[in-house]
Design a protein around this motif. Structure first.
Motif, mmCIF file in Angstrom:
data_model
loop_
_atom_site.group_PDB
_atom_site.id
_atom_site.type_symbol
_atom_site.label_atom_id
_atom_site.label_comp_id
_atom_site.label_asym_id
_atom_site.label_seq_id
_atom_site.Cartn_x
_atom_site.Cartn_y
_atom_site.Cartn_z
ATOM 1 N N GLU A 23 -25.798 7.021 42.077
ATOM 2 C CA GLU A 23 -24.510 7.734 41.911
ATOM 3 C C GLU A 23 -24.644 8.640 40.647
ATOM 4 O O GLU A 23 -24.974 8.284 39.724
ATOM 5 C CB GLU A 23 -23.247 6.642 41.414
ATOM 6 N N ASN A 29 -14.115 -0.987 42.733
ATOM 7 C CA ASN A 29 -14.438 -0.070 43.542
ATOM 8 C C ASN A 29 -12.955 0.518 43.464
ATOM 9 O O ASN A 29 -12.271 0.646 44.572
ATOM 10 C CB ASN A 29 -14.993 -0.331 44.762
ATOM 11 N N LYS A 50 -11.505 3.189 46.413
ATOM 12 C CA LYS A 50 -11.867 3.049 47.633
ATOM 13 C C LYS A 50 -10.602 3.193 48.831
ATOM 14 O O LYS A 50 -10.873 3.587 49.957
ATOM 15 C CB LYS A 50 -12.376 1.689 47.928
ATOM 16 N N THR A 81 -22.774 12.357 50.092
ATOM 17 C CA THR A 81 -21.590 11.656 49.760
ATOM 18 C C THR A 81 -21.436 10.149 50.700
ATOM 19 O O THR A 81 -20.837 9.762 50.318
ATOM 20 C CB THR A 81 -20.347 12.326 49.758
ATOM 21 N N ARG A 120 -23.307 6.996 51.676
ATOM 22 C CA ARG A 120 -24.280 6.138 51.178
ATOM 23 C C ARG A 120 -24.994 5.430 52.460
ATOM 24 O O ARG A 120 -26.184 5.301 52.100
ATOM 25 C CB ARG A 120 -23.236 4.893 50.443
ATOM 26 N N ASP A 145 -16.300 4.229 46.215
ATOM 27 C CA ASP A 145 -16.075 4.906 47.294
ATOM 28 C C ASP A 145 -14.944 5.822 46.891
ATOM 29 O O ASP A 145 -13.762 5.253 46.716
ATOM 30 C CB ASP A 145 -15.704 4.234 48.686
ATOM 31 N N ASN A 162 -13.174 8.216 48.597
ATOM 32 C CA ASN A 162 -12.021 8.462 49.657
ATOM 33 C C ASN A 162 -11.833 9.989 49.430
ATOM 34 O O ASN A 162 -12.460 11.010 49.393
ATOM 35 C CB ASN A 162 -11.143 7.383 49.505
ATOM 36 N N VAL A 190 -12.938 12.379 46.775
ATOM 37 C CA VAL A 190 -14.571 12.514 46.685
ATOM 38 C C VAL A 190 -14.899 13.646 45.855
ATOM 39 O O VAL A 190 -15.989 13.609 45.265
ATOM 40 C CB VAL A 190 -14.988 12.563 48.128
ATOM 41 N N GLY A 192 -18.065 11.653 43.969
ATOM 42 C CA GLY A 192 -18.716 10.791 45.057
ATOM 43 C C GLY A 192 -19.977 10.942 45.500
ATOM 44 O O GLY A 192 -20.615 10.561 46.581
#
Length: 385
Positions: free
Chosen positions: A105, A175, A178, A244, A246, A268, A270, A273, A277
């Protein structure tokens, strides 16, 4: 003294980027990871044919306190030639590994790529960076007629650091973004976002603003952030393992570690991003860095061109910060998430630079060592130390 002055900006950037997990960080930082000394493995820390003794020592000094299973991947660029260095902490040793194509990341370094997308739209005449974002959204944003694309890219929009409806008390702190979807983003933009300052007048690092920039580009093009990156940036610069998504790189992904050195969740982002992200490797990022040395690249030059003076030593373009360091102007950005830290510094006139990716949590007590390592290695390339 110089570090002290610059850290006001450097780690303000880091703190604001990670503010979503601030409520849980106190416990992390109090527990921390006690410093431990690692011996050089019998087969050598790093091949001395690849880097100098001084570089080897610097890497050792800045990595030796990280927890077991830490990986650090480094790209050293001089005169457009790249050398790769990788280290991993195994047991009580810091050993040399090959990880230049491993994926990490990159956190807020993503913002550089979001700005590069904006520059692509601008160069093709699809967007004027000085125009309001409201012109390209199909719903009314409170204050949107006053916020421009450039202000989102250089953190002068007046938007708060975090979205007002990102509730830190209920998110999964491992996270945090997310569940922050388009509905939540649109809700706050239409109803409750309040500007902290008049747009264009004050620098205030904003994950919210950078995420909104990526979202607006998606809306403008009726596409996804991932598709825009692949079509306009990654394919253009040969970045074959940057994404972006994974699921597409899990086999190459280095697992993130939390502040205590334990395996932790990836983030994440979302709807936000564009704020953080992207997954990438030093191999891919080196290609992108070298492209910045091409004087003919108006798109990349636009991202570096100063748009706002933060203070006497730091200015910002579209995404990239320019920092004055020992008489040289370095193009710089860092990034960090719950499981990773990253830093990039480029000396454009000398066609050199350093890229450092790691699975060191941004909340590890020595996470700033990643930035220190990046900047001091850059100084070595420039012959300043």
């Amino acid at each position: 003294m110089y570090y002290t002055r610059l850290y006001t900006i450097y780690f303000k950037c880091r703190r604001l980027r990670s503010n979503t997990v601030l409520l849980s960080l106190v416990a992390f930082l109090l527990v921390g990871c006690s410093a431990s000394l690692f011996k050089v493995a019998e087969n050598g820390l790093i091949s001395t044919t690849n880097i100098s003794d001084e570089q080897t020592e610097l890497i050792f000094d800045y990595c030796k306190t990280f927890p077991a299973n830490t990986e650090v991947a480094i790209a050293i660029i001089e005169d457009k030639v790249v050398r790769y260095v990788g280290v991993k902490i195994t047991g009580d040793s810091l050993v040399s590994i090959q990880n230049d194509k491993k994926v990490f990341e990159i956190g807020s370094v993503t913002k550089v790529f979001t700005a590069t997308l904006l520059a692509s739209f601008a160069q093709q005449g699809e967007i004027d960076v000085a125009e309001p974002i409201q012109n390209h959204l199909n719903f009314e944003v409170k204050g949107g007629e006053r916020i421009t694309f450039q202000q989102l890219a250089n953190h002068t929009s007046g938007l708060p650091r975090l979205s007002p409806n990102l509730d830190l008390s209920v998110v999964d702190i491992r996270n945090p973004y997310k569940d922050y979807d388009q509905d939540k983003l649109q809700e706050v933009l239409e109803n409750s976002v309040a500007l902290q300052s008049e747009p264009g007048t004050s620098y205030e690092y904003s994950n919210f603003g950078a995420g909104l920039l990526g979202f607006t580009l998606e809306q403008r093009s009726n596409s996804t952030f991932e598709k825009l990156l692949q079509e306009r940036v990654f394919s253009k610069y040969g970045m074959t393992r940057s994404t972006t998504l994974r699921k597409t790189i899990e086999g190459d992904l280095v697992q993130g570690l939390n502040a205590k050195g334990e395996l932790t969740s990836n983030w994440d982002f979302n709807a936000l991003v564009g704020a953080g992200g992207i997954f990438s490797s030093v191999h891919d990022l080196a290609k992108f860095a070298i492209a910045h040395f091409d004087e003919a690249s108006e798109e990349l030059a636009l991202t570096r061109e100063s748009t706002f003076a933060v203070n006497d030593e730091v200015s910002i373009g579209l995404g990239w910060l320019t920092i004055q360091r020992k008489g040289k102007a370095l193009t710089w950005h860092n990034g960090g998430t719950g499981g990773y830290s990253a830093s990039i510094a480029l000396d454009i006139p000398n066609e050199s630079g350093i890229i450092v990716l790691s699975n060191v949590s941004a909340y590890h007590e020595d996470a700033e060592n990643i930035d220190q390592l990046c900047l001091e290695l850059t100084e070595m390339l420039n012959g300043d130390i």
